[in-house]
Design an enzyme around this catalytic site. Structure first.
Site, mmCIF file in Angstrom:
data_model
loop_
_atom_site.group_PDB
_atom_site.id
_atom_site.type_symbol
_atom_site.label_atom_id
_atom_site.label_comp_id
_atom_site.label_asym_id
_atom_site.label_seq_id
_atom_site.Cartn_x
_atom_site.Cartn_y
_atom_site.Cartn_z
ATOM 1 N N THR A 140 0.817 -1.211 0.000
ATOM 2 C CA THR A 140 0.000 0.000 0.000
ATOM 3 C C THR A 140 0.856 1.268 0.000
ATOM 4 O OG1 THR A 140 -1.529 1.263 1.398
ATOM 5 C CG2 THR A 140 -0.097 -0.256 2.527
ATOM 6 N N ASP A 141 0.264 2.373 -0.460
ATOM 7 C CA ASP A 141 0.979 3.655 -0.387
ATOM 8 C C ASP A 141 1.051 4.183 1.052
ATOM 9 O OD1 ASP A 141 -1.682 4.397 -0.039
ATOM 10 O OD2 ASP A 141 -1.693 5.932 -1.609
ATOM 11 N N GLU A 142 0.262 3.590 1.971
ATOM 12 C CA GLU A 142 0.235 4.118 3.346
ATOM 13 C C GLU A 142 1.566 3.917 4.062
ATOM 14 O OE1 GLU A 142 -3.184 3.422 5.736
ATOM 15 O OE2 GLU A 142 -4.559 3.597 4.044
ATOM 16 N N TYR A 150 -1.907 -0.411 11.005
ATOM 17 C CA TYR A 150 -2.038 -1.096 9.709
ATOM 18 C C TYR A 150 -0.832 -0.802 8.821
ATOM 19 C CZ TYR A 150 -3.340 -1.580 4.781
ATOM 20 O OH TYR A 150 -3.332 -1.872 3.432
ATOM 21 N N LYS A 197 2.191 -3.267 7.355
ATOM 22 C CA LYS A 197 2.466 -3.456 5.925
ATOM 23 C C LYS A 197 3.920 -3.044 5.619
ATOM 24 C CE LYS A 197 0.054 -4.538 2.978
ATOM 25 N NZ LYS A 197 -0.329 -5.876 2.423
HETATM 26 P P1 NAD Z 1 -9.720 -7.303 2.128
HETATM 27 O O1 NAD Z 1 -9.734 -7.026 3.595
HETATM 28 O O2 NAD Z 1 -10.915 -7.040 1.316
HETATM 29 O O3 NAD Z 1 -9.335 -8.839 1.888
HETATM 30 C C1 NAD Z 1 -8.336 -9.505 2.613
HETATM 31 C C2 NAD Z 1 -8.494 -10.999 2.362
HETATM 32 O O4 NAD Z 1 -7.456 -11.661 3.102
HETATM 33 C C3 NAD Z 1 -9.829 -11.558 2.862
HETATM 34 O O5 NAD Z 1 -10.388 -12.425 1.897
HETATM 35 C C4 NAD Z 1 -9.449 -12.319 4.123
HETATM 36 O O6 NAD Z 1 -10.301 -13.426 4.385
HETATM 37 C C5 NAD Z 1 -8.032 -12.758 3.796
HETATM 38 N N1 NAD Z 1 -7.236 -12.991 5.020
HETATM 39 C C6 NAD Z 1 -7.116 -12.154 6.083
HETATM 40 N N2 NAD Z 1 -6.325 -12.722 7.014
HETATM 41 C C7 NAD Z 1 -5.930 -13.913 6.512
HETATM 42 C C8 NAD Z 1 -5.086 -14.953 6.997
HETATM 43 N N3 NAD Z 1 -4.521 -14.879 8.212
HETATM 44 N N4 NAD Z 1 -4.861 -16.032 6.214
HETATM 45 C C9 NAD Z 1 -5.444 -16.131 4.984
HETATM 46 N N5 NAD Z 1 -6.267 -15.183 4.489
HETATM 47 C C10 NAD Z 1 -6.492 -14.093 5.241
HETATM 48 O O7 NAD Z 1 -8.452 -6.519 1.585
HETATM 49 P P2 NAD Z 1 -8.222 -5.771 0.192
HETATM 50 O O8 NAD Z 1 -8.725 -4.392 0.318
HETATM 51 O O9 NAD Z 1 -8.687 -6.636 -0.898
HETATM 52 O O10 NAD Z 1 -6.635 -5.705 0.178
HETATM 53 C C11 NAD Z 1 -5.854 -6.776 -0.357
HETATM 54 C C12 NAD Z 1 -4.384 -6.412 -0.245
HETATM 55 O O11 NAD Z 1 -4.124 -5.224 -0.971
HETATM 56 C C13 NAD Z 1 -3.915 -6.159 1.183
HETATM 57 O O12 NAD Z 1 -2.619 -6.690 1.314
HETATM 58 C C14 NAD Z 1 -3.893 -4.635 1.294
HETATM 59 O O13 NAD Z 1 -2.936 -4.228 2.226
HETATM 60 C C15 NAD Z 1 -3.518 -4.255 -0.113
HETATM 61 N N6 NAD Z 1 -3.999 -2.935 -0.561
HETATM 62 C C16 NAD Z 1 -5.314 -2.588 -0.422
HETATM 63 C C17 NAD Z 1 -5.743 -1.356 -0.908
HETATM 64 C C18 NAD Z 1 -7.195 -0.921 -0.798
HETATM 65 O O14 NAD Z 1 -7.495 0.231 -1.106
HETATM 66 N N7 NAD Z 1 -8.099 -1.774 -0.409
HETATM 67 C C19 NAD Z 1 -4.845 -0.474 -1.504
HETATM 68 C C20 NAD Z 1 -3.505 -0.869 -1.618
HETATM 69 C C21 NAD Z 1 -3.093 -2.101 -1.156
HETATM 70 O O1 DAU Z 2 -4.113 4.040 0.458
HETATM 71 C C1 DAU Z 2 -4.330 2.662 0.379
HETATM 72 C C2 DAU Z 2 -5.171 2.217 1.546
HETATM 73 O O2 DAU Z 2 -6.472 2.717 1.320
HETATM 74 C C3 DAU Z 2 -5.204 0.698 1.726
HETATM 75 O O3 DAU Z 2 -3.914 0.238 2.043
HETATM 76 C C4 DAU Z 2 -6.174 0.306 2.836
HETATM 77 O O4 DAU Z 2 -6.266 -1.107 2.918
HETATM 78 C C5 DAU Z 2 -7.530 0.904 2.524
HETATM 79 O O5 DAU Z 2 -8.402 0.626 3.592
HETATM 80 C C6 DAU Z 2 -7.433 2.416 2.307
HETATM 81 O O6 DAU Z 2 -7.126 3.105 3.524
HETATM 82 P P1 DAU Z 2 -7.881 4.452 3.968
HETATM 83 O O7 DAU Z 2 -7.799 4.564 5.432
HETATM 84 O O8 DAU Z 2 -7.425 5.608 3.144
HETATM 85 O O9 DAU Z 2 -9.374 4.070 3.465
HETATM 86 P P2 DAU Z 2 -10.808 4.293 4.133
HETATM 87 O O10 DAU Z 2 -11.819 3.903 3.106
HETATM 88 O O11 DAU Z 2 -10.900 3.658 5.473
HETATM 89 O O12 DAU Z 2 -10.876 5.857 4.339
HETATM 90 C C7 DAU Z 2 -10.736 6.760 3.249
HETATM 91 C C8 DAU Z 2 -10.806 8.173 3.811
HETATM 92 O O13 DAU Z 2 -12.142 8.401 4.298
HETATM 93 C C9 DAU Z 2 -9.889 8.415 4.999
HETATM 94 O O14 DAU Z 2 -9.401 9.749 4.956
HETATM 95 C C10 DAU Z 2 -10.799 8.239 6.208
HETATM 96 C C11 DAU Z 2 -12.132 8.722 5.690
HETATM 97 N N1 DAU Z 2 -13.313 8.073 6.299
HETATM 98 C C12 DAU Z 2 -13.375 6.712 6.294
HETATM 99 C C13 DAU Z 2 -14.455 6.046 6.860
HETATM 100 C C14 DAU Z 2 -14.506 4.532 6.871
HETATM 101 C C15 DAU Z 2 -14.351 8.826 6.816
HETATM 102 O O15 DAU Z 2 -14.308 10.074 6.798
HETATM 103 N N2 DAU Z 2 -15.422 8.186 7.389
HETATM 104 C C16 DAU Z 2 -15.508 6.831 7.435
HETATM 105 O O16 DAU Z 2 -16.507 6.294 7.982
#
Ligand code: NAD
Ligand code: DAU
Length: 348
Positions: A131-133, A156, A160
Site C-alpha cells: 500500500t501507499d500508506e 495497519y 504493511k
Molecule cells: P480485504 O480485507 O478485502 O481482503 C483480505 C483478504 O485476506 C480476505 O479475503 C481475508 O479473508 C483474507 N485474510 C485475512 N487474514 C488472513 C489470513 N490470516 N490467512 C489467509 N487469508 C487471510 O483486503 P483488500 O482491500 O482486498 O486488500 C488486499 C491487499 O491489498 C492487502 O494486502 C492490502 O494491504 C492491499 N492494498 C489494499 C488497498 C485498498 O485500497 N483496499 C490499496 C492498496 C493495497
Molecule cells: O491508500 C491505500 C489504503 O487505502 C489501503 O492500504 C487500505 O487497505 C484501505 O483501507 C485504504 O485506507 P484508507 O484509510 O485511506 O481508506 P478508508 O476507506 O478507510 O478511508 C478513506 C478516507 O475516508 C480516509 O481519509 C478516512 C475517511 N473516512 C473513512 C471512513 C470509513 C471517513 O471520513 N469516514 C468513514 O466512515
C-alpha cells in the site's frame, strides 16, 4: 503450466485478481488460499468457482506448518500475496491482529517459498501486494515515489511496512526473486462496507448518517479495482525482480468532495431529488493519527510497463454504485451479524 498461489483471493482486490488470471490464462492453475475472515467471501467468485484451472483452499497464513505442507503438496511456481488485515480503523482497535497476519503471515510465506524453491529460482517469483500508506502522509503538495522514505503512521501501515521490509530483505539476503507494488486507495464492486465508498453507499441506501471524519479535508488518490488487477497482471509478467512499482489513479479527491459527488450520483440512481443524500452528511470525531494526504506518482509503471487507468473516476464510481444497487443480497449478507457490532463500536 504455471502454478500460482494467490493469498487473500476471496477478499476485495484478491477476487478481481483471481478472476482476471483464471479467465485470461487457462493454462495457469490458480490456487486461492484464504482464511475467510469477515472480509473474505466466496460469493465474490461464484462465477468462476467451477473453472478447471481454479482451486480454493481455506487456510490461515499464520499457520506455519499448514503453509509449509501446502508448498510441499502443490510446488507453487509463484506467489501473489494479498492476504492481510486491511482496515485502518480496525488496526487502531486491535493492532496485534495486524502484526499476526500482515507480518507473521508474510514471514511464513517467505520462509516456505525460500525452503521449497531451495535456491532454484528460475521462473519463480514472490509478488507482494502493498500500500501507499507505508510512506506516511504528504502535506498539501508532492507525490509518493518509489524512493520516498517509509514513515507509517497507523498500526495497519506499520504492519504493511514491516512486511515490505522483510520481502526486500529476503531478496537481498537469500536472493529470493520478488516484486512489490504499493497502491493507492481502491474502490469498486465487492469492497467490504467498512471502507469509505461502500459504507457510504450502504448508508445512503438506508438513509443513515454519513460519518465524515474530522473536517473532511483529507485527500486520497482513488483507483478502480479492475485497473489495479490489470496492473498486478502486468507487473507479475513484466516487472523486474527486486523492483518496487507505485500504482495510483492520477485521481486525488478531498473526502468531502468525493462524498458530495457520491451523493449526487446516488440521488440520480435512486431517483431521489437533487440534494437529498447530501443531507445525510454528518461530521464525526476524527480518526486518530489520520494521514492528511496520499498521492502517488505512478510514472514508473506507466513509462516502463505501459500501464494506465482505463476508466475515469466518474465512470468507475457509476459502475460501482450500479453494482451495489443490483447486488443488495450481497450487501445485506455482509452487513448482518458481526458487522453490526463493529459498526456500533466504531461509530457510536
Ligand atoms: P480485504 O480485507 O478485502 O481482503 C483480505 C483478504 O485476506 C480476505 O479475503 C481475508 O479473508 C483474507 N485474510 C485475512 N487474514 C488472513 C489470513 N490470516 N490467512 C489467509 N487469508 C487471510 O483486503 P483488500 O482491500 O482486498 O486488500 C488486499 C491487499 O491489498 C492487502 O494486502 C492490502 O494491504 C492491499 N492494498 C489494499 C488497498 C485498498 O485500497 N483496499 C490499496 C492498496 C493495497
Ligand atoms: O491508500 C491505500 C489504503 O487505502 C489501503 O492500504 C487500505 O487497505 C484501505 O483501507 C485504504 O485506507 P484508507 O484509510 O485511506 O481508506 P478508508 O476507506 O478507510 O478511508 C478513506 C478516507 O475516508 C480516509 O481519509 C478516512 C475517511 N473516512 C473513512 C471512513 C470509513 C471517513 O471520513 N469516514 C468513514 O466512515
Amino acid at each position: 503450466m504455471n502454478t500460482i498461489l494467490v493469498t487473500g483471493g476471496a477478499g476485495f482486490i484478491g477476487s478481481h485478481v483471481v478472476r482476471l488470471f483464471v479467465e485470461k490464462y487457462p493454462n495457469y492453475h490458480i490456487y486461492n488460499l484464504d482464511a475467510l475472515t469477515y472480509a473474505g467471501n466466496l460469493e465474490n467468485l461464484k462465477d468462476i468457482e467451477h473453472n478447471t484451472n481454479y482451486t480454493f483452499i481455506k487456510g490461515d497464513i499464520t499457520d506455519e506448518d499448514f503453509i509449509n505442507a501446502l508448498f510441499e503438496e502443490h510446488k507453487f511456481d509463484s506467489v501473489i500475496h494479498l492476504a492481510a488485515e486491511s482496515h485502518v480503523d480496525r488496526s487502531i482497535q486491535d493492532p496485534l491482529a495486524f502484526v499476526k497476519t500482515n507480518v507473521i503471515g508474510t514471514m511464513n510465506l517467505l520462509n516456505a517459498a525460500k525452503k521449497y524453491w531451495n535456491g532454484n529460482f528460475t521462473n519463480k517469483r514472490f509478488y507482494h501486494v502493498s500500500t501507499d500508506e507505508v510512506y506516511g502522509t504528504l502535506g498539501q503538495t508532492g507525490l509518493f515515489t518509489e524512493t520516498t522514505a517509509y514513515n507509517p503512521n497507523s498500526p495497519y501501515s506499520a504492519s504493511k511496512a514491516s512486511s515490505d521490509h522483510f520481502v526486500r530483505a529476503y531478496g537481498e539476503t537469500y536472493k529470493l526473486p520478488y516484486v512489490i507494488t504499493n497502491c493507492s486507495n481502491n474502490y469498486g464492486q465487492n469492497q467490504f462496507p467498512e471502507k469509505l465508498i461502500p459504507l457510504f453507499i450502504n448508508n445512503i441506501i438506508n438513509n443513515k448518517p454519513l460519518p465524515v471524519y474530522g473536517d473532511g479535508n483529507y485527500t486520497r488518490d482513488w483507483l478502480y479495482v479492475k485497473d489495479h488487477a490489470r496492473a498486478i497482471d502486468l507487473v507479475y509478467h513484466k516487472g523486474i525482480n527486486g523492483e518496487t512499482y507505485n500504482i495510483g489513479g492520477f485521481n486525488e479527491w478531498k473526502n468531502i468532495d468525493l462524498v458530495r459527488l457520491l451523493c449526487q450520483q446516488m440521488d440520480v440512481e435512486l431517483g431521489r431529488s437533487k440534494g437529498t443524500s447530501e443531507q445525510l452528511i454528518t461530521y464525526v470525531k476524527d480518526r486518530p493519527g489520520h494521514d492528511l494526504r496520499y498521492a502517488i506518482d505512478a510514472s514508473k509503471i506507466k513509462n516502463e510497463l505501459g500501464w494506465k487507468p482505463s476508466v475515469t473516476f466518474e465512470q468507475g464510481l457509476e459502475k460501482t454504485i450500479k453494482w451495489y444497487l443490483s447486488n443488495e443480497d450481497w450487501l445485506n449478507n455482509v452487513t448482518s451479524g458481526q458487522y453490526q457490532s463493529y459498526y456500533k463500536k466504531q461509530y457510536n
